[in-house]
Design a protein around this motif. Sequence first.
Motif, mmCIF file in Angstrom:
data_model
loop_
_atom_site.group_PDB
_atom_site.id
_atom_site.type_symbol
_atom_site.label_atom_id
_atom_site.label_comp_id
_atom_site.label_asym_id
_atom_site.label_seq_id
_atom_site.Cartn_x
_atom_site.Cartn_y
_atom_site.Cartn_z
ATOM 1 N N LEU A 49 -37.858 64.856 -16.779
ATOM 2 C CA LEU A 49 -38.262 66.254 -16.616
ATOM 3 C C LEU A 49 -38.085 66.725 -15.175
ATOM 4 O O LEU A 49 -37.647 67.850 -14.928
ATOM 5 N N ALA A 50 -38.404 65.846 -14.232
ATOM 6 C CA ALA A 50 -38.302 66.212 -12.816
ATOM 7 C C ALA A 50 -36.849 66.303 -12.350
ATOM 8 O O ALA A 50 -36.481 67.245 -11.646
ATOM 9 N N GLU A 53 -34.293 68.210 -15.852
ATOM 10 C CA GLU A 53 -34.707 69.552 -16.267
ATOM 11 C C GLU A 53 -35.236 70.377 -15.098
ATOM 12 O O GLU A 53 -35.506 71.561 -15.250
ATOM 13 N N ARG A 54 -35.430 69.724 -13.958
ATOM 14 C CA ARG A 54 -35.897 70.387 -12.730
ATOM 15 C C ARG A 54 -37.239 71.105 -12.922
ATOM 16 O O ARG A 54 -37.449 72.206 -12.424
ATOM 17 N N ILE A 55 -38.130 70.454 -13.650
ATOM 18 C CA ILE A 55 -39.460 71.016 -13.889
ATOM 19 C C ILE A 55 -40.384 70.519 -12.784
ATOM 20 O O ILE A 55 -40.373 69.336 -12.435
ATOM 21 N N ASN A 56 -41.188 71.428 -12.248
ATOM 22 C CA ASN A 56 -42.080 71.037 -11.155
ATOM 23 C C ASN A 56 -43.293 70.268 -11.688
ATOM 24 O O ASN A 56 -43.498 70.147 -12.898
ATOM 25 N N GLY A 59 -45.614 71.976 -14.218
ATOM 26 C CA GLY A 59 -44.991 72.067 -15.538
ATOM 27 C C GLY A 59 -45.003 70.733 -16.258
ATOM 28 O O GLY A 59 -45.262 70.663 -17.462
ATOM 29 N N ILE A 60 -44.734 69.670 -15.514
ATOM 30 C CA ILE A 60 -44.746 68.334 -16.116
ATOM 31 C C ILE A 60 -46.152 67.978 -16.574
ATOM 32 O O ILE A 60 -46.336 67.451 -17.675
ATOM 33 N N ILE A 63 -46.779 69.715 -19.833
ATOM 34 C CA ILE A 63 -46.057 69.061 -20.932
ATOM 35 C C ILE A 63 -46.760 67.768 -21.334
ATOM 36 O O ILE A 63 -46.922 67.482 -22.528
#
Length: 100
Positions: A49-50, A53-56, A59-60, A63
């Motif tokens: 994810l990090a 998907e470049r989720i901060n 956000g992680i 999820i």
Amino acid sequence: MSAVAEILKTKPRTMRMYEERGLLPGGHEKEKKLYSLEEIDRIMLVHYLATHERINANGIRFILKLLDWGITQEAKEALFKEAQELIEKESMAEIKEGDL
């Protein structure tokens, strides 16, 4: 921790950063960490994810909460499998580039 970092083709420092941000269970610095298969799946998902998907971190965390709240085991396994396949695909691409 370093073994898991090696599997993910990342650095132990990245793993510690995930811990510091509350994305992974923490431990004592000098204590050797042993992870269950379920924890390794979760670590792989966080890394996926990090990085992919470049989720901060926020956000992680969200999820991960959703996963903990009751997503079906089948859906969880599919998500973990997808993350693992993408990480492996990226690793294979790096190996091929290194052969050039």
